[in-house]
Enzyme design. Structure first.
Site, mmCIF file in Angstrom:
data_model
loop_
_atom_site.group_PDB
_atom_site.id
_atom_site.type_symbol
_atom_site.label_atom_id
_atom_site.label_comp_id
_atom_site.label_asym_id
_atom_site.label_seq_id
_atom_site.Cartn_x
_atom_site.Cartn_y
_atom_site.Cartn_z
ATOM 1 C CD GLU A 50 -43.632 0.800 3.184
ATOM 2 O OE1 GLU A 50 -44.854 1.006 3.282
ATOM 3 O OE2 GLU A 50 -42.966 0.234 4.073
ATOM 4 C CG HIS A 92 -44.505 -2.951 4.560
ATOM 5 N ND1 HIS A 92 -43.869 -2.068 5.391
ATOM 6 C CD2 HIS A 92 -44.509 -4.137 5.195
ATOM 7 C CE1 HIS A 92 -43.478 -2.703 6.487
ATOM 8 N NE2 HIS A 92 -43.864 -3.955 6.400
ATOM 9 C CB CYS A 144 -45.877 -2.732 8.978
ATOM 10 S SG CYS A 144 -45.883 -4.518 9.131
HETATM 11 N N1 GLN Z 1 -42.485 -6.517 13.890
HETATM 12 C C1 GLN Z 1 -43.821 -6.515 13.382
HETATM 13 C C2 GLN Z 1 -44.247 -7.886 12.925
HETATM 14 O O1 GLN Z 1 -43.441 -8.732 12.676
HETATM 15 C C3 GLN Z 1 -43.976 -5.505 12.264
HETATM 16 C C4 GLN Z 1 -43.170 -5.830 11.058
HETATM 17 C C5 GLN Z 1 -43.018 -4.666 10.117
HETATM 18 O O2 GLN Z 1 -43.214 -3.532 10.497
HETATM 19 N N2 GLN Z 1 -42.656 -4.947 8.896
HETATM 20 O O3 GLN Z 1 -45.411 -8.147 12.783
#
Ligand code: GLN
Length: 590
Positions: A569, A567, A386
């Site tokens: 995970e 994600h 992410c």
């Molecule tokens: N801060 C980034 C976004 O909002 C990544 C978010 C995250 O890593 N879950 O896009």
């Protein structure tokens, strides 16, 4: 009709109620029953999305876009099933539903009161979440004696009256401290918890005793007499090396059969723990061990800092390791350290691989970019999750594509090269300060590039096949299919009324599903430029307006340099590891 197992906790929180719940669920499934688990969080937040991860642990994301307490993740990891958001109840949801109904005049003429309206709404939700299952395990968050979980205990006691005692079993999970100055295991707090529970009319059918050491005969007897339950129903659950051995340990005490007996059920088949045992023994004694650095953001609470905020990544590595017979030794490094002392980045040489996890805000960002730069230049296996993908793109734009001071607008609003940016819909939310549940949340479909490393990994682990099957099933549920972006052109147009749209997925192969939780996206304007300089975008999501949202990147010349906007995970299970974690651990162990 569904039968229920209610799990409540005594003495204190954090003793492993979630893991115990998940273990019982897994055991009963092994006996051939269709089992689900429901988590009750007695806080007034509507969901966990706005809680602080460093205080409450990681926010779990479901396929259908729920932001939930991490216990749901534990259930999925043990059961290897997708659990929907309706399996999480919060006090906020209960009251909001009741008040919304009252405002709509649904209770005209009635006084809306705690009894019966609150327990009724709790029971309605629990029945809804357990529909179609033989057994539902309901874990009540918090500790017995808290004011806020009383409504739920009351509701479950009411459920018992509705469906009979043979259909509801109560399990109390308690903790027996061994204070270091006396070195003796104390049962008093457990006795208090039993008494407090009895004030709600509930006598536990089972007491699971968590402690550093196993329960001895004398203490077992004390608890048995105090609670007035058979001694075989007092079960010892001492600390162990891996939580995945808990189902095996509980089975040594015949937990499954004992619970089935209470529920007046017979085993439908003999459990088969062979594969599970193999994985557990590999976790306990791996053939070799690799060292992984995770450079994140760790905020301390008082004198303690919580590594819980990345629990799923930890688990993802563990599951991949178990599949490959490799132990994973994780070091949690604060990314800010590399901002203050840039040379420290060279210490990363000692690691076999580096993960830059998800995150929000500016803190530690430049440090993470330095770490990614180190991984790329030194050919260290790298996995970006992410924010990790977003910052890998920032690093590449700055240092390979010559875009000076390129950035994500989350970190620098005025950058000349906003390679990561908010798309218009998100900008609207932000202008209205509409934060709750408005991120890009839950599962989305991605089309993977032929011959890419990412596609190969989804094939190798069998996930591609599984996901394509899931997609076929999901197409039947129009609402879900629409949200995920998996409808075919014609159906989609009909459903969405988007006449101009060419539809979502024109292709019908190499599609996978992963969960998301973010606001910012790879800026479509920069994709070509980055691609020309060698960055491979190995998967994208096609939005209904035909915008391509980049989901995966890789650098094929390096040993392993992969990032994902998702994600993964959140889709790692023991016995069914996530493809990217699997590929990463495999490369690191070579
Ligand atoms: N801060 C980034 C976004 O909002 C990544 C978010 C995250 O890593 N879950 O896009």
């Amino acid at each position: 009709m569904t039968k229920f197992i209610v799990v409540a906790g005594g003495v204190m929180s954090g003793v492993g109620k979630g893991v115990t719940t998940a273990s019982i669920a897994r055991i009963l499934r092994e006996y051939g029953y269709k089992v689900t688990a429901i988590k009750i969080d007695p806080y007034i937040n509507y969901d966990a999305g706005t809680l602080r991860p460093t205080e409450h642990g990681e926010v779990w994301v479901t396929d259908d876009g729920g932001e939930i307490d991490q216990d749901l993740g534990t259930y999925e990891r043990f059961l290897d099933v997708d659990i929907p958001r309706k399996n999480n109840l919060t006090t906020g949801q209960i009251y909001k539903t009741i008040i919304d109904r009252e405002r709509k005049g649904k209770y005209l003429g009635q006084t809306v009161q705690f009894i019966p309206h609150v327990p009724d709404e709790i029971k309605r939700r629990i029945k809804e979440a357990s529909k179609g299952y033989d057994i539902a395990i309901v874990e009540i968050g918090g500790t017995i004696g808290d004011y806020e979980n009383i409504p739920y205990l009351f509701a479950m006691k009411g459920m018992e009256r509705d469906i009979g005692k043979d259909s509801v079993v109560y399990v109390l999970v308690t903790y027996l401290p061994i204070p270091s100055h006396i070195e003796e295991m104390k049962t008093k707090p457990t006795q208090q918890a039993i008494r407090l529970l009895s004030e709600t009319g509930i006598i536990p059918d089972f007491i699971i005793c968590r402690a550093k050491r196993a329960l001895d005969k004398i203490r077992k007897k004390k608890i048995e007499i105090y609670a007035n339950i058979p001694s075989e129903h007092v079960i010892s659950e001492p600390d162990i090396e891996t939580v995945y051995s808990i189902p095996l340990d509980l089975e040594k005490e015949k937990m499954g059969i004992k619970i089935l007996n209470e529920l007046k059920l017979k085993p439908r088949r003999a459990p088969n723990w062979t594969e599970w045992k193999k994985l557990v023994s590999r976790i306990e004694n791996p053939k070799k061990t690799i060292k992984i650095a995770i450079t994140g953001k760790y905020v301390d609470i008082g004198d303690y800092s919580l590594a819980d905020s990345y629990v799923s990544i930890n688990q993802g590595l563990l599951h991949a390791g178990a599949a490959l017979n490799v132990g994973v030794d994780i070091s949690w490094l604060d990314a800010k350290v590399f901002e203050n002392a840039p040379k420290k980045v060279n210490d990363l040489k000692d690691f076999d691989g580096i993960i830059v996890p998800g995150g929000f805000g500016r803190s530690g960002v430049e440090g993470k970019i330095k770490v990614i730069n180190f991984a790329r230049l030194n050919n260290k296996p790298f996995l970006g999750l992410c924010y990790g993908l977003q910052l890998a793109i920032v690093e590449y734009a700055r240092n390979v594509c010559g875009m000076k001071n390129a950035n994500t607008t989350e970190n620098d609003r005025k950058t000349k090269f906003p390679v990561i940016d908010l798309l218009p819909t998100q900008k609207e939310f932000m202008e209205k300060s509409d934060y709750g549940g408005t991120m890009r949340l839950g599962a989305y479909a991605a089309i993977l590039k032929e011959k890419s490393r990412v596609l190969e990994l989804y094939k190798e682990t069998g996930r591609l096949k599984d996901d394509m099957k899931r997609i076929d099933n999901l197409k039947k549920d129009k609402n879900q299919a629409f949200r995920l972006g998996i409808l075919g052109t014609r159906e989609n147009q009909r459903f969405s009324g988007l006449q101009k749209s060419k539809g979502f997925l024109r292709e019908n192969k190499n599609i996978v599903l992963e969960r998301h939780r973010h606001r910012y996206e790879v800026n479509p304007e920069f994709v070509d430029k980055l691609e020309k300089k060698g960055l491979v975008f190995s998967g994208y999501h096609l939005r209904k307006d035909d915008t391509k949202l980049m989901e995966y990147i890789e650098l094929p010349k390096l040993k392993f340099f992969v990032g994902t906007q998702a994600h993964p995970e959140f889709k790692c299970r023991l016995g069914n590891p996530s493809p990217l974690f699997y590929g990463f651990v495999k490369t690191c162990s070579k």
